[in-house]
Motif scaffolding. Structure first.
Motif, PDB file in Angstrom:
ATOM      1  N   GLN A 253       0.814  -1.261   0.059  1.00  0.00           N
ATOM      2  CA  GLN A 253       0.042   0.159  -0.096  1.00  0.00           C
ATOM      3  C   GLN A 253       0.803   1.275  -0.172  1.00  0.00           C
ATOM      4  OE1 GLN A 253      -2.935   0.788  -0.450  1.00  0.00           O
ATOM      5  NE2 GLN A 253      -3.196   2.905   0.031  1.00  0.00           N
ATOM      6  N   ILE A 254       1.866   1.445   0.814  1.00  0.00           N
ATOM      7  CA  ILE A 254       2.780   2.461   0.697  1.00  0.00           C
ATOM      8  C   ILE A 254       3.603   2.613  -0.514  1.00  0.00           C
ATOM      9  CG2 ILE A 254       2.811   2.678   3.195  1.00  0.00           C
ATOM     10  CD1 ILE A 254       5.820   1.582   3.207  1.00  0.00           C
ATOM     11  N   LYS A 256       2.326   1.732  -3.437  1.00  0.00           N
ATOM     12  CA  LYS A 256       1.487   2.700  -4.267  1.00  0.00           C
ATOM     13  C   LYS A 256       1.373   3.999  -3.998  1.00  0.00           C
ATOM     14  CE  LYS A 256      -1.659  -1.761  -4.930  1.00  0.00           C
ATOM     15  NZ  LYS A 256      -2.924  -2.301  -4.609  1.00  0.00           N
ATOM     16  N   VAL A 257       1.334   4.328  -2.716  1.00  0.00           N
ATOM     17  CA  VAL A 257       1.110   5.643  -2.544  1.00  0.00           C
ATOM     18  C   VAL A 257       2.268   6.647  -3.027  1.00  0.00           C
ATOM     19  CG1 VAL A 257       0.727   7.592  -0.669  1.00  0.00           C
ATOM     20  CG2 VAL A 257      -0.508   5.412  -0.507  1.00  0.00           C
ATOM     21  N   GLN A 260       2.548   7.022  -6.495  1.00  0.00           N
ATOM     22  CA  GLN A 260       1.518   8.228  -7.308  1.00  0.00           C
ATOM     23  C   GLN A 260       2.072   9.490  -6.720  1.00  0.00           C
ATOM     24  OE1 GLN A 260      -2.554   8.076  -5.530  1.00  0.00           O
ATOM     25  NE2 GLN A 260      -3.165   9.741  -6.721  1.00  0.00           N
ATOM     26  N   ALA A 261       2.611   9.732  -5.623  1.00  0.00           N
ATOM     27  CA  ALA A 261       3.402  10.828  -5.187  1.00  0.00           C
ATOM     28  C   ALA A 261       4.572  11.331  -6.121  1.00  0.00           C
ATOM     29  CB  ALA A 261       3.772  10.901  -3.680  1.00  0.00           C
ATOM     30  N   VAL A 285      -0.470  13.902  -1.822  1.00  0.00           N
ATOM     31  CA  VAL A 285      -0.974  12.595  -2.247  1.00  0.00           C
ATOM     32  C   VAL A 285      -0.797  11.774  -0.853  1.00  0.00           C
ATOM     33  CG1 VAL A 285      -0.377  10.563  -3.619  1.00  0.00           C
ATOM     34  CG2 VAL A 285      -0.388  12.764  -4.604  1.00  0.00           C
ATOM     35  N   ILE A 286       0.485  11.958  -0.308  1.00  0.00           N
ATOM     36  CA  ILE A 286       0.971  11.189   1.010  1.00  0.00           C
ATOM     37  C   ILE A 286       0.072  11.532   1.969  1.00  0.00           C
ATOM     38  CG2 ILE A 286       2.709  10.448   2.408  1.00  0.00           C
ATOM     39  CD1 ILE A 286       4.810  10.853   0.292  1.00  0.00           C
ATOM     40  N   GLN A 288      -3.092  12.936   2.046  1.00  0.00           N
ATOM     41  CA  GLN A 288      -4.491  12.315   1.598  1.00  0.00           C
ATOM     42  C   GLN A 288      -4.481  11.006   1.925  1.00  0.00           C
ATOM     43  OE1 GLN A 288      -5.658  13.949  -2.211  1.00  0.00           O
ATOM     44  NE2 GLN A 288      -6.142  15.736  -1.468  1.00  0.00           N
ATOM     45  N   ALA A 289      -3.511  10.225   1.700  1.00  0.00           N
ATOM     46  CA  ALA A 289      -3.283   8.677   2.146  1.00  0.00           C
ATOM     47  C   ALA A 289      -3.200   8.066   3.642  1.00  0.00           C
ATOM     48  CB  ALA A 289      -2.361   8.028   1.358  1.00  0.00           C
ATOM     49  N   TYR A 291      -0.520   9.187   5.512  1.00  0.00           N
ATOM     50  CA  TYR A 291       0.819   8.766   5.577  1.00  0.00           C
ATOM     51  C   TYR A 291       1.671  10.059   6.006  1.00  0.00           C
ATOM     52  CZ  TYR A 291      -0.293   3.867   5.075  1.00  0.00           C
ATOM     53  OH  TYR A 291      -0.516   2.583   5.262  1.00  0.00           O
ATOM     54  N   ILE A 333       8.064   7.160   2.239  1.00  0.00           N
ATOM     55  CA  ILE A 333       7.008   6.998   3.443  1.00  0.00           C
ATOM     56  C   ILE A 333       8.017   5.749   4.183  1.00  0.00           C
ATOM     57  CG2 ILE A 333       4.889   5.751   4.463  1.00  0.00           C
ATOM     58  CD1 ILE A 333       3.413   6.539   1.875  1.00  0.00           C
TER      59      ILE A 333
END
Length: 367
Positions: A253-254, A256-257, A260-261, A285-286, A288-289, A291, A333
């Motif tokens: 998951q991190i 993917k985040v 995107q960032a 992006v980070i 909003q997720a 993190y 992250i």
């Protein structure tokens, strides 16, 4: 070209109200003269004090090298008796008429040793930061500089691809870092790398500046590489994170985040945009997720003859991006005790946007 650089520096000095600039061995000295010197116990100091020609105080054993300078230099060599070194600075101060002058120096480079010699050689001198002039001097890269940086990127990417087959359970961070270093040299990097490659496994990857140790790699763990090459005095700086076997769901998951960032940060750059806007684009992006507290550094930094130089990509930086500026985009992250992900690319601002110099895939690679 190098003479043009000196002309630009003098104009910047005038704008910053600097009577002179004094430089230790540094990228700025190389940029102006093409000369490489090591910072050692023997002082080597370039003094630029218009209208006098640039003057170089240096050890006698370096004098022949200095005659290859790309700009005309007055040389003041000295021998190996430290008692005579101050005389060279006194001669330079007299030639350049430094008494009572404002002299700019690089605050992260200039040493007490040279300051002491200058201060004792010219009365009432005032040493100040030359950053207002020097930070602008190398900010925009020309085509020759960009060509060197593209080659540095290519070398780094080839070395990484040659190192990938060596990744297996049981290998240590230190061993993998050594293999990457050898690959960088074999692929054409200059021996003085931008920095020692970072290779970090599992929980160690949550430390952005981890030092490779004897931790053995295990299945399911993340592997973070942060490395670069040097070519004709210019650097690359790349980070990729992969996994040996299937990582757990949160690590996926991190990744993917961060991916995107990284994408949003890469797409954001264009002339006229504040440097801080790139940080905000990636950081949003980070955050909003969920993190945001685990993204613990700026989104990027300038790149060129140093691995860290202006422009710096932090949210509050108002500096306007311009064609030819080069910087990294490297959101991350970092989950303490578990692992971290960082994806870093080298970007150049173009007349109508930006371009990635790096070409390695960014999607999660599972070995």
């Amino acid at each position: 070209m190098t003479t043009d650089r000196l002309t630009r520096l003098i104009a910047l000095m005038n704008a910053a109200s600097l009577d002179a600039v004094a430089l230790n061995p540094s990228p700025s000295l190389v940029y102006l003269t093409g000369l490489h010197f090591h910072l050692s116990e023997r002082p080597t100091t370039l003094i630029i004090a218009p209208p006098h020609p640039p003057l170089l105080i240096l050890p006698e054993l370096e004098a022949e090298k200095a005659r290859q300078s790309k700009i005309p230099l007055t040389l003041i060599p000295f021998g190996d008796n430290p008692a005579d070194w101050e005389k060279s600075f006194q001669e330079a101060a007299q030639i350049c008429r430094l008494q009572g002058k404002v002299i700019g120096v690089e605050p992260t480079r200039f040493r007490f040793l040279e300051w002491q010699f200058i201060n004792s050689s010219a009365r009432d001198v005032r040493l100040v930061s030359a950053e207002p002039a020097l930070s602008v001097l190398r900010l925009r890269k020309d085509e020759q500089e960009l060509a060197a940086m593209r080659r540095a990127v290519l070398i780094a990417e080839q070395a990484f691809e040659q190192t990938l087959p060596l990744i297996k359970a049981g290998i240590t961070e230190r061993e993998l870092a050594a293999e990457l270093t050898v690959a960088l040299l074999r692929c054409g990097s200059a021996p003085e790398l931008p920095f020692s490659p970072i290779v970090a496994f599992a929980a160690n990857s949550a430390n952005p500046h981890a030092v490779p140790g004897d931790t053995p790699l295990k299945p399911g763990e993340l592997v973070l590489f942060d490395w670069g090459a040097a070519y004709e005095d210019y650097f690359s700086d790349i980070t990729r994170t992969l996994a040996l076997g299937e990582p757990d769901e949160e690590l996926r998951q991190i990744y993917k985040v961060v991916l995107q960032a990284n994408q949003q940060g890469r797409l954001a750059g264009k002339p006229g945009l504040p440097a801080g806007a790139i940080d905000r684009a990636a950081r949003q992006v980070i955050e909003q997720a969920g993190y945001g507290t685990y993204f613990i550094h700026r989104t990027g930094h300038g790149l060129g003859m140093e691995s860290h130089e202006p422009p710096y990509l932090y949210a509050e930086n108002p500096l306007s991006l311009e064609n030819g500026m080069v910087y990294t985009v490297e959101p991350g992250i970092y989950l303490p005790g578990k692992g971290g992900v960082r994806i870093e690319d080298d970007m150049v601002v173009t007349p109508d946007g930006c371009e990635s110099l790096t070409t390695l895939p960014r999607e999660l690679l599972i070995l």
